[in-house]
Design a protein around this motif. Structure first.
Motif, PDB file in Angstrom:
ATOM      1  N   SER A  90     -25.099  82.204 113.585  1.00  0.00           N
ATOM      2  CA  SER A  90     -26.750  82.612 112.951  1.00  0.00           C
ATOM      3  C   SER A  90     -26.979  82.338 111.630  1.00  0.00           C
ATOM      4  CB  SER A  90     -27.079  83.869 113.287  1.00  0.00           C
ATOM      5  OG  SER A  90     -26.322  85.011 112.448  1.00  0.00           O
ATOM      6  N   ASP A  91     -25.683  82.404 110.965  1.00  0.00           N
ATOM      7  CA  ASP A  91     -25.772  81.987 109.550  1.00  0.00           C
ATOM      8  C   ASP A  91     -25.997  80.561 109.382  1.00  0.00           C
ATOM      9  OD1 ASP A  91     -25.532  84.759 108.171  1.00  0.00           O
ATOM     10  OD2 ASP A  91     -23.503  84.684 108.117  1.00  0.00           O
ATOM     11  N   ARG A 116     -34.619  87.517 113.102  1.00  0.00           N
ATOM     12  CA  ARG A 116     -35.110  86.776 111.753  1.00  0.00           C
ATOM     13  C   ARG A 116     -36.096  85.668 111.979  1.00  0.00           C
ATOM     14  NH1 ARG A 116     -29.852  88.380 111.664  1.00  0.00           N
ATOM     15  NH2 ARG A 116     -28.647  88.964 109.888  1.00  0.00           N
ATOM     16  N   LEU A 127     -29.380  79.512 110.193  1.00  0.00           N
ATOM     17  CA  LEU A 127     -30.598  79.779 109.125  1.00  0.00           C
ATOM     18  C   LEU A 127     -30.164  79.617 107.915  1.00  0.00           C
ATOM     19  CD1 LEU A 127     -30.478  83.627 110.427  1.00  0.00           C
ATOM     20  CD2 LEU A 127     -32.372  81.947 110.577  1.00  0.00           C
ATOM     21  N   VAL A 153     -36.156  81.897 120.321  1.00  0.00           N
ATOM     22  CA  VAL A 153     -34.857  81.570 120.915  1.00  0.00           C
ATOM     23  C   VAL A 153     -35.012  81.786 122.548  1.00  0.00           C
ATOM     24  CG1 VAL A 153     -32.563  82.255 121.389  1.00  0.00           C
ATOM     25  CG2 VAL A 153     -33.685  82.586 119.070  1.00  0.00           C
ATOM     26  N   ALA A 171     -21.427  85.479 116.715  1.00  0.00           N
ATOM     27  CA  ALA A 171     -22.911  85.668 116.180  1.00  0.00           C
ATOM     28  C   ALA A 171     -23.171  85.499 114.733  1.00  0.00           C
ATOM     29  CB  ALA A 171     -23.511  86.721 116.956  1.00  0.00           C
ATOM     30  N   MET A 225     -29.624  88.000 116.753  1.00  0.00           N
ATOM     31  CA  MET A 225     -29.564  87.941 115.317  1.00  0.00           C
ATOM     32  C   MET A 225     -30.707  86.730 114.938  1.00  0.00           C
ATOM     33  SD  MET A 225     -25.851  88.266 114.318  1.00  0.00           S
ATOM     34  CE  MET A 225     -24.691  89.666 114.636  1.00  0.00           C
ATOM     35  N   LEU A 226     -30.627  85.810 115.587  1.00  0.00           N
ATOM     36  CA  LEU A 226     -31.594  84.819 115.252  1.00  0.00           C
ATOM     37  C   LEU A 226     -33.067  85.137 115.502  1.00  0.00           C
ATOM     38  CD1 LEU A 226     -29.786  81.580 116.749  1.00  0.00           C
ATOM     39  CD2 LEU A 226     -30.320  82.139 114.244  1.00  0.00           C
ATOM     40  N   ARG A 231     -36.859  83.563 114.619  1.00  0.00           N
ATOM     41  CA  ARG A 231     -36.699  82.186 115.398  1.00  0.00           C
ATOM     42  C   ARG A 231     -37.129  82.371 116.798  1.00  0.00           C
ATOM     43  NH1 ARG A 231     -33.812  78.852 111.464  1.00  0.00           N
ATOM     44  NH2 ARG A 231     -34.350  77.172 112.938  1.00  0.00           N
ATOM     45  N   THR A 276     -25.977  86.336 119.592  1.00  0.00           N
ATOM     46  CA  THR A 276     -26.378  85.188 118.644  1.00  0.00           C
ATOM     47  C   THR A 276     -27.760  85.011 118.845  1.00  0.00           C
ATOM     48  OG1 THR A 276     -24.469  84.020 119.104  1.00  0.00           O
ATOM     49  CG2 THR A 276     -26.417  82.649 118.388  1.00  0.00           C
TER      50      THR A 276
END
Length: 482
Positions: free
Chosen positions: A353-354, A44, A357, A48, A349, A40-41, A46, A37
């Motif tokens: 994450s979707d 993109r 986001l 974290v 994840a 993936m964030l 973010r 998770t």
């Protein structure tokens, strides 16, 4: 006791959080689900931060059998019966995508983790009808499956098997090691509470303010809201890694109650089974059961590793992935992965994450923690409630007849000691270790686990070593801290 994965990979040690911080997204739990998770964030853009009560990939992730499959026991037939065909299609789509997503990450990050495509088989010795029902359900769900009459694990004597094609296996710690290197992680940082303003309070009184919080700590540590302790129980499964055993050329799991699972890793056969509900292994014997079966099936084999793992079992056997509760729009949960944590970690994840986001996702509904099906869920909830009530009451009224002298060296049990009900373990030299028998989570009576030398809670699955140090959630306190 360590898994074959742990023997091959060492993670870089991270510091403990020693100051108050702020971040965009905080992930609680540095296992496969939490790290994927966070990965993936962060990819993109973010910001974290990940925290873990102990060490990176130091919990359930290191004790998996590491299968990446959409075949999760007899699941699709039950989903269709309880949630309809669309629910089963969502479940299948999510897990099939998870397999492909692992391969995409491995290729893009150039990770050497012994990833292999293998077919996955469910087999039975006598329950052919259930296997045929699952085959029909899998076909309706869009799974590339077929029934076969011959499988390579001939010594077991399987009558029929259900094959899912193009599944996968790998070494999870080899996969996570390079993934984790790119993330901000604080180890030995125990989350105790989440305040109304999205601040996580840690055991050493540090505070982390985050816009979004993901609870990926295997079993949620907050009792309310969400009430996950009323919606799951935990089970333990035991594993041997055998040398000089068979190459089974695939991944196998028996649907029969006393069956075994098989997969190869390099020159080893990973042989699992002997499942027990957490807190119901006072006499032990799980490893011996596996060793006896291994000698019968593979008389020339040699045991190289043995380990055990713990699985969160939901009421309807589908994970809880989504908002922690309807009252916490900025807190998310990833739990209840049953025995399929590798695939489901990727599914979690992708979904979480979707959500963070604000991307669309076409398979999240079936995993929503807000779902509830009356048919099977009520039956399983009632059974869990009976077990909880029995052990909650036992802690208060049962008086043990045994005394300290009745416990032999190398064994443990509940005795009357100095006028109190006490958990006692004597090591092989006769040294005595005593603990409270009251679980620090919600007060159920703990039970001795003779195979792992731990004190386990049969209500919700909290576990402690023989000195009373907690090792498995939902508790986040040691027995002496209560």
């Amino acid at each position: 006791m360590e898994s074959v994965w742990s023997s091959e990979v060492n993670f870089r040690k991270r510091e403990t959080l020693n100051k108050n911080i702020e971040c965009d997204v905080l992930v609680i739990g540095a296992g496969m689900a939490g790290l994927l998770t966070a990965y993936m964030l962060s990819k993109r853009g973010r910001e974290v931060v990940v925290i873990d009560a102990r060490s990176t990939a130091g919990g359930v992730t290191k004790n998996t059998t590491a299968k990446i499959t959409s075949q999760h026991d007899l699941i699709y037939d039950s989903i269709i019966k309880e949630f309809g065909e669309e629910g089963a299609i969502q479940y299948a789509r999510a897990n099939e995508l998870a397999i492909r997503r692992y391969k995409e990450i491995i290729d893009s990050e150039k990770i050497d983790c012994d990833f292999e495509y293998k077919d996955a088989y469910l087999y039975t010795l006598d329950n052919i009808e259930s296997l045929e029902d699952e085959y029909n359900a899998a076909q309706r769900s869009g799974i590339d499956a077929e029934l076969v009459d011959e499988v390579s694990i001939i010594p077991v004597g399987a009558k029929k098997a259900l094959k899912f094609k193009n599944q996968a296996q790998f070494n999870p710690l080899k996969f996570l090691s390079p993934i984790s290197e790119k993330l901000t992680i604080y180890e030995n940082t125990v989350a105790l509470d989440i305040t109304e303003d999205n601040t996580v309070v840690t055991k050493n009184d540090m505070k982390i303010k985050a816009n979004k919080i993901v609870v990926a700590a295997h079993y949620p540590f907050l009792n309310t809201p969400g009430y996950y302790f009323m919606r799951m129980h935990q089970e333990r499964a035991y594993v041997l890694a055998l040398e000089n055993a068979e190459d089974v050329n695939g991944m196998y799991k028996c649907i029969d109650k006393t069956g075994y699972s098989f997969r190869n890793y390099k020159n080893l056969l990973i042989f699992g089974g002997a499942v027990r509900r957490t807190g119901e292994n006072e006499e032990g014997g799980a490893y011996e059961e596996l060793r006896k079966a291994a000698k019968e099936l593979y008389p020339n084999s040699t045991e190289k590793y043995h380990w055990s793992t713990q699985d969160c079992m939901t009421l309807d056997n589908i994970p809880y992935i989504g908002h922690y509760s309807s009252k916490t729009p900025n807190i998310y949960v990833e739990t209840g992965f049953k025995k399929w944590g590798m695939t489901t970690s990727m599914v979690a994840a992708m979904i979480i994450s979707d959500m963070i986001l604000e991307n669309e996702n076409d398979f999240s509904e079936i995993f929503s923690p807000g779902r509830f099906d009356m048919s099977s869920s009520m039956k399983n909830a009632a059974n869990d409630l009976i077990i909880t009530a029995k052990n909650f009451i036992a802690q208060r009224i049962d008086i043990p007849e045994e005394t300290l002298e009745s416990i032999q060296n190398g064994h443990g049990g509940i005795v009357e000691y100095k006028g109190q009900k006490t958990g006692v373990y004597k090591d092989n030299d006769g040294k005595v270790f005593t603990v409270s028998t009251k679980c620090a989570h919600l007060g159920c009576e703990l039970k001795w686990n003779a195979d792992d030398l731990t004190w386990d809670c049969p209500c919700h699955g909290s576990r402690y070593n023989y000195e009373g140090i907690w090792i498995e959630s939902p508790t986040n306190k040691c027995l002496h801290e209560v």
